[in-house]
Design a protein around this motif. Structure first.
Motif, short mmCIF file in Angstrom:
data_model
loop_
_atom_site.label_atom_id
_atom_site.label_comp_id
_atom_site.label_asym_id
_atom_site.label_seq_id
_atom_site.Cartn_x
_atom_site.Cartn_y
_atom_site.Cartn_z
N VAL A 174 0.84 -1.20 0.00
CA VAL A 174 0.00 0.00 0.00
C VAL A 174 0.87 1.25 0.00
N LYS A 175 1.95 1.23 0.76
CA LYS A 175 2.87 2.38 0.80
C LYS A 175 3.40 2.69 -0.61
N ASN A 176 3.78 1.64 -1.35
CA ASN A 176 4.27 1.84 -2.71
C ASN A 176 3.20 2.46 -3.61
N TYR A 222 -0.79 3.76 -16.72
CA TYR A 222 -2.05 3.69 -15.95
C TYR A 222 -1.79 3.37 -14.48
N GLY A 223 -1.42 2.14 -14.18
CA GLY A 223 -1.25 1.79 -12.77
C GLY A 223 -0.75 0.37 -12.59
N THR A 224 -0.77 -0.08 -11.34
CA THR A 224 -0.18 -1.37 -10.97
C THR A 224 -1.14 -2.15 -10.08
N ASP A 225 -1.18 -3.46 -10.29
CA ASP A 225 -1.92 -4.38 -9.42
C ASP A 225 -0.92 -5.33 -8.76
N ALA A 226 -1.00 -5.43 -7.43
CA ALA A 226 -0.20 -6.40 -6.69
C ALA A 226 -1.13 -7.48 -6.16
N ILE A 242 -5.09 -11.05 -1.67
CA ILE A 242 -5.30 -9.62 -1.44
C ILE A 242 -4.73 -8.88 -2.65
N LYS A 243 -5.59 -8.11 -3.31
CA LYS A 243 -5.16 -7.34 -4.48
C LYS A 243 -5.12 -5.86 -4.11
N ILE A 244 -3.98 -5.24 -4.38
CA ILE A 244 -3.82 -3.80 -4.17
C ILE A 244 -3.68 -3.15 -5.54
N SER A 245 -4.63 -2.29 -5.90
CA SER A 245 -4.66 -1.67 -7.22
C SER A 245 -4.51 -0.16 -7.11
N VAL A 287 -6.77 4.27 -3.89
CA VAL A 287 -6.18 2.93 -4.02
C VAL A 287 -7.22 1.93 -3.58
N ARG A 288 -7.32 0.80 -4.28
CA ARG A 288 -8.32 -0.22 -3.96
C ARG A 288 -7.65 -1.48 -3.42
N VAL A 289 -8.16 -1.97 -2.31
CA VAL A 289 -7.67 -3.22 -1.71
C VAL A 289 -8.83 -4.20 -1.65
N VAL A 290 -8.68 -5.33 -2.33
CA VAL A 290 -9.72 -6.35 -2.39
C VAL A 290 -9.21 -7.61 -1.71
N VAL A 291 -10.00 -8.15 -0.77
CA VAL A 291 -9.64 -9.39 -0.07
C VAL A 291 -10.60 -10.48 -0.53
N ALA A 292 -10.07 -11.54 -1.15
CA ALA A 292 -10.88 -12.64 -1.66
C ALA A 292 -10.57 -13.92 -0.92
N ASP A 293 -11.62 -14.65 -0.55
CA ASP A 293 -11.49 -15.89 0.21
C ASP A 293 -11.67 -17.08 -0.73
N GLY A 294 -10.60 -17.81 -1.01
CA GLY A 294 -10.66 -19.00 -1.86
C GLY A 294 -10.54 -20.26 -1.04
#
Length: 371
Positions: free
Chosen positions: A248-250, A352-356, A282-285, A269-276
């Protein structure tokens, strides 16, 4: 080509008998454990379990330390004679000696003394990471523009092995020491929380990252979190906090710097937490402009950073926020993820941007990836 490093301090030779013992232990196989194993065997920390744990660590820790001393003694490009590397090597040698001279752990009294010893060893090694970072930074300066950032794969491979081993050693020691806490936090088994909410941990890490961004820029983009806060799984909260904080800092820095002179508001910034079934992801966009495709391999090296290196500043402490500038954030975060069977991936769109994507193994059944 080796660099002519000249250490300002005399190289401290390892005593012959101790050196032979280190060599002998470095040939022994390391024994990996899993998160599930640590948790199940620590649920009811009786005196017998603590005794068994201490006996295991008494045999295992010297083997792991010996592997690292042997590597530190045989680094390319003159690194083994560099002051900071020598300092780290001596810490590992001292800890190896302390463990090997400690008598066999036979009862609860011995176990308590051993626990005090390994806690002291853990504290001795607190500054290993920033000390090594300074040494590697000096190597980078010595290389100058003569070699590219990716032309020393052996150094990056060594650092991956070294820091993965360090994570494991500190986890084993920290877990054993934490089991002696007379008032453990509810739901905790040593360092492991049996009911970690990744959404709540992520929110705490986001708050810390935004505070760091505000200290630097005077403002910070907003961060929106999507996920079920009631979902929990077993994990080490400090590891998760570290990884999310770094990512998130980056993102915050990229967005802030892209829009610092713009009339437009910073996109959040968007943070999505998915339960598989197998992984929590966790995706940080962000929309911080992305990374050039040619530059993507560099983000995993220990020489690359877009932030200013604080090597000449005041004495550094081992905190994620201070480590910015050494190029350690992403590679170390990936090691934390991989330690318990997860991973970290970065996908970027230049312009545009980055997804982690941070993948965490929710089953906890993967053994440590011992180097």
């Amino acid at each position: 080509m080796a660099l002519p490093y000249l250490a300002s301090a005399a190289r401290r030779a390892i005593e012959r008998g101790l050196a032979e013992e280190i060599k002998k232990c470095s040939l022994m196989k390391q024994t990996g454990v899993s998160l599930k194993h640590m948790m199940e065997f620590s649920l009811h920390p009786s005196d017998n379990y603590l005794l068994f744990s201490a006996q295991f660590l008494h045999k295992e820790l010297p083997v792991r330390l010996a592997h690292r001393v042997t590597e530190l003694e045989n680094l390319p490009h003159g690194l083994s004679s560099q002051d900071e590397v020598l300092k780290v090597r001596d810490w590992y040698v001292d800890s190896f000696r302390d463990l090997r001279t400690f008598p066999d752990v036979q009862d609860s009294k011995d176990e308590l003394k051993f626990t005090e010893l390994i806690n002291q060893i853990k504290m001795r090694h607190n500054n290993v990471m920033p000390t090594m970072a300074v040494g590697i930074h000096k190597l980078k300066q010595a290389l100058g523009r003569k070699q590219g950032l990716n032309e020393l794969p052996e150094i990056h491979q060594f650092l991956d092995r070294f820091y993965m081993s360090r994570i494991g050693i500190r986890m084993l020691i920290g877990q054993h020491v934490a089991l002696h806490d007379p008032k453990p936090l509810p739901g905790y088994v040593g360092l492991i929380c049996t009911k970690v909410s990744p959404v709540i941990v992520a929110q705490n890490a986001i708050d810390d990252a935004r505070c760091a961004c505000m200290r630097t820029y005077g403002t910070s983009p907003e961060v929106h979190v999507y996920g079920d806060p009631s979902f929990t799984f077993a994990y080490v909260p400090t590891h998760l906090h570290h990884m999310v904080f770094e990512l998130v800092k980056n993102s915050l820095r990229a967005v802030q710097e892209r829009y610092i002179d713009s009339d437009h508001d910073c996109p959040h910034v968007r943070v999505v937490v998915a339960d598989g079934l197998e992984d929590i992801t966790i995706k940080i966009s962000d929309e911080g402009g992305g990374i050039r495709r040619s530059g993507l391999p560099k983000i995993w090296t220990y020489f690359y950073s877009t932030a200013q290196t604080p090597v000449d500043g005041p004495q550094i402490q081992e905190l994620p926020s201070v480590m910015a500038g050494y190029g350690y954030g992403l590679p170390i975060s990936r090691l934390y993820a991989r330690y318990f069977g997860g991973d970290l991936q970065i996908i970027s769109m230049e312009g545009y941007g980055t997804d982690a994507y941070l993948h965490l193994n929710r089953l906890g059944n993967v053994q440590e990836p011992l180097p």
